[in-house]
Design an enzyme around this catalytic site. Structure first.
Site, PDB file in Angstrom:
ATOM      1  N   ASP A 192      -9.990   5.682 -42.215  1.00  0.00           N
ATOM      2  CA  ASP A 192     -10.091   4.493 -43.052  1.00  0.00           C
ATOM      3  C   ASP A 192      -9.432   4.808 -44.390  1.00  0.00           C
ATOM      4  O   ASP A 192      -9.948   5.615 -45.166  1.00  0.00           O
ATOM      5  CB  ASP A 192     -11.578   4.135 -43.239  1.00  0.00           C
ATOM      6  CG  ASP A 192     -11.789   2.843 -44.011  1.00  0.00           C
ATOM      7  OD1 ASP A 192     -10.853   2.407 -44.700  1.00  0.00           O
ATOM      8  OD2 ASP A 192     -12.909   2.291 -43.933  1.00  0.00           O
ATOM      9  N   HIS A 193      -8.287   4.166 -44.648  1.00  0.00           N
ATOM     10  CA  HIS A 193      -7.511   4.503 -45.839  1.00  0.00           C
ATOM     11  C   HIS A 193      -8.188   4.049 -47.132  1.00  0.00           C
ATOM     12  O   HIS A 193      -7.766   4.426 -48.227  1.00  0.00           O
ATOM     13  CB  HIS A 193      -6.113   3.880 -45.741  1.00  0.00           C
ATOM     14  CG  HIS A 193      -5.068   4.652 -46.464  1.00  0.00           C
ATOM     15  ND1 HIS A 193      -5.336   5.766 -47.235  1.00  0.00           N
ATOM     16  CD2 HIS A 193      -3.719   4.479 -46.551  1.00  0.00           C
ATOM     17  CE1 HIS A 193      -4.224   6.236 -47.757  1.00  0.00           C
ATOM     18  NE2 HIS A 193      -3.219   5.475 -47.357  1.00  0.00           N
ATOM     19  N   ARG A 194      -9.246   3.259 -47.029  1.00  0.00           N
ATOM     20  CA  ARG A 194     -10.002   2.897 -48.217  1.00  0.00           C
ATOM     21  C   ARG A 194     -10.808   4.080 -48.730  1.00  0.00           C
ATOM     22  O   ARG A 194     -11.056   4.209 -49.929  1.00  0.00           O
ATOM     23  CB  ARG A 194     -10.950   1.734 -47.918  1.00  0.00           C
ATOM     24  CG  ARG A 194     -10.274   0.436 -47.502  1.00  0.00           C
ATOM     25  CD  ARG A 194     -11.297  -0.588 -47.069  1.00  0.00           C
ATOM     26  NE  ARG A 194     -12.118  -0.108 -45.961  1.00  0.00           N
ATOM     27  CZ  ARG A 194     -13.180  -0.736 -45.488  1.00  0.00           C
ATOM     28  NH1 ARG A 194     -13.554  -1.910 -46.029  1.00  0.00           N
ATOM     29  NH2 ARG A 194     -13.873  -0.245 -44.479  1.00  0.00           N
TER      30      ARG A 194
END
Length: 549
Positions: free
Chosen positions: A521-523
């Site tokens: 999850d790039h967040r």
């Protein structure tokens, strides 16, 4: 006069329940079963009755307090009792040490007769604890009235969002009544069936004794807790999985029921009731406002809501077809995967791990594994390496909080393993992987995989994961991009190992290489975090001696 402390009774597992009304005051003379308090949890409003009559001499609670089981409510001066009464009770107990608390005067012989003969009693069989699942569906009823059952025979099969489970008979006996039907929704404690079970006559007498209304030679000692609470009209409304911890005690059952019916997130509703409680009128106002925004075109597009649907196709016009109903687990999987894909910005990185030495070591342990009765597969090694990498790079061992302002840093290392089963993909979780040996992991993964394929996983078996491993194993392929199993923030895909030529600085040598992918999850995770995590994990697999450091 004798004074007794009245405590909050069993609340069915609820904690910190709000006092919304105090029904008595100091100096009041009350009767048994008269209401003392009205409590409200996030699921129900309930009255706490007085276990006996007397005079209130001290009050320990106020409106707005939060109570749990065992909290003090008040001090009660018992009606018609004195210290002399208590002494009399002690005297009677001393003279009759084996007499029950409630003894029938009309039939004294029955009380003293040491009968050991078998008797038949009817017993209710309740739904056991199903791991916190709510509204579990009955997908099969395995018995009917008149069936003779052995202990452990299946009564019903239940299916939650994540697992199917069989409920066994707690004892041998005959089915007198079946209280459930296929398709019913049940909760922990609901009655499945009534069984006629053989018990000793003494046990049957003891079981029926408290119901006796015959006068006793002396009053029974007061219980330490009040009787079970009596729920009012809305107590049977099950709670939903609505987010928002702060609102849990600030909306009554009726308001929550309306919110569920309308699909309203209570955390978004402005409250106007007493002590900031959300009322039904608040919910209606919120819905009206949302409808007005939608009709005016001012509502922002939610996650994935603007995507045009796939058009319906009549496949029968191309040839013979069959409609196959999706299982509940398959439907939940569809929803979960769609939700994760639409909400999580995925990034996937690829690498190969040299597992030549690992495989040599694993094969050398085959004889010892057989002696231990386990099969040492590559999975325990993958789990140990992933656990070590999660500890080394804690940015992977997090979840994003629903408030959008925080992330949850986990101090434990639980790893899920995707298992292909006849009912669909299931992900049992192995707990505290960093604290377990390879042998322990080999045994536990085998047990959990077998439970998954047999449909015997409980919901708790599939909760609490920090990271997931999905392995295609011998199925093949050079790599794939697994979908993050939210609320986790990363997942590792494992493909088929192959012998490949690897340059060692002077020549190409054959090495067994394992293709790995990590989706994240790039967040929560950036490329540098993944680079450190992935490099460390691959190094652990390439030289398993490092796992000992």
């Amino acid at each position: 006069m004798t004074t007794e402390t009245i405590l909050v009774p069993d609340l069915g597992g609820a904690e910190n329940v709000d006092v919304i009304e105090v029904c008595v005051a100091v100096g009041d003379t009350i009767e048994a079963e008269q209401s003392l308090l009205v409590l409200e949890s996030d699921k129900a409003s309930m009255e706490v009755p007085a276990p006996k009559g007397g005079k209130v001499v001290a009050l320990h609670v106020n409106e707005g307090d939060s109570l749990s089981e065992g909290s003090k409510i008040l001090e009660l001066e018992l009606a018609g009792e004195s210290d002399g009464d208590s002494d009399a009770e002690s005297s009677v107990a001393a003279v009759q040490p084996e007499a029950p608390a409630v003894e029938s005067v009309a039939e004294p012989a029955v009380q003293s007769e040491p009968v050991a003969a078998a008797a038949v009693s009817e017993q209710e069989v309740p739904v056991p604890d199903v791991g916190g699942s709510d509204a579990v569906e009955v997908i099969e009823v395995c018995v009917q009235v008149g069936d003779e059952l052995a202990e452990g025979d299946s009564l019903v099969v239940l299916e939650s969002d994540k697992a199917s489970m069989e409920i066994p008979a707690p004892a041998a006996g005959k089915v007198v009544a079946v209280k459930l039907s296929e398709g019913d929704k049940v909760h922990t404690g609901d009655v499945i069936a009534i069984m006629a079970v053989e018990t000793s006559a003494a046990s049957a007498a003891a079981a029926s004794e408290p119901a006796s209304e015959s006068p006793a030679p002396a009053p029974a000692p007061a219980p330490s807790h009040a009787p079970a609470v009596d729920a009012v009209s809305d107590t049977q409304i099950p709670d939903s999985d609505m987010p928002g911890i702060d609102v849990a005690g600030h909306a009554g059952p009726a308001a929550r029921k309306l919110a569920r019916q309308l699909g309203v997130d209570l955390t978004k509703v402005v409250s106007s009731g007493p002590r900031s409680r959300v009322t039904r009128e608040d919910i209606r106002n919120y819905v009206q406002k949302v409808v007005q925004q939608v009709e005016s075109g001012k509502t922002p597009v939610a996650s994935g809501s603007g995507i045009p649907p796939i058009p319906e196709v009549d496949f029968a016009k191309f040839g013979e077809v069959e409609m196959v109903k999706l299982s509940k687990i398959a439907k939940v999987t569809v929803q979960n995967m769609s939700r994760s894909w639409l909400n999580v910005p995925h990034v996937t990185q690829f690498d190969d791990a040299d597992i030549t030495e690992l495989e040599d070591f694993r094969k050398s342990m085959k004889a010892e594994a057989e002696q231990r009765g386990v099969k040492l597969t590559p999975l325990p090694f993958l789990m140990k390496a992933a656990a070590a990498a999660l500890v080394k790079e804690p940015s992977f061992n997090v979840s994003l909080h629903a408030d959008g302002e925080h992330k949850v840093q986990k101090k434990y290392v639980h790893i899920g393993m995707a298992v292909d089963t006849p009912n669909g993909l299931m992900v049992p979780v192995i707990r505290n992987v960093d604290q377990k040996s390879l042998w322990q992991l080999a045994e536990e993964t085998a047990v959990m995989a077998a439970k998954a394929r047999a449909g015997k996983l409980m919901p708790n078996d599939m909760q609490g994961g920090c990271f997931t491993i999905s392995s295609l194993g011998a199925i093949g392929g050079n790599g794939f991009t697994p979908i993050v199993n939210a609320p986790e923030v990363a997942i590792m895909g494992v493909s088929k190992a192959q012998i490949k030529p690897v340059w060692n600085g002077s020549e190409f040598v054959p090495r067994q290489m394992l293709p790995l992918t990590v989706s994240y999850d790039h967040r929560a995770i950036n490329g540098a975090d993944c680079g450190r995590f992935f490099t460390y994990l691959v190094a652990m697999l390439s030289d398993i001696r490092k796992l000992l450091l």
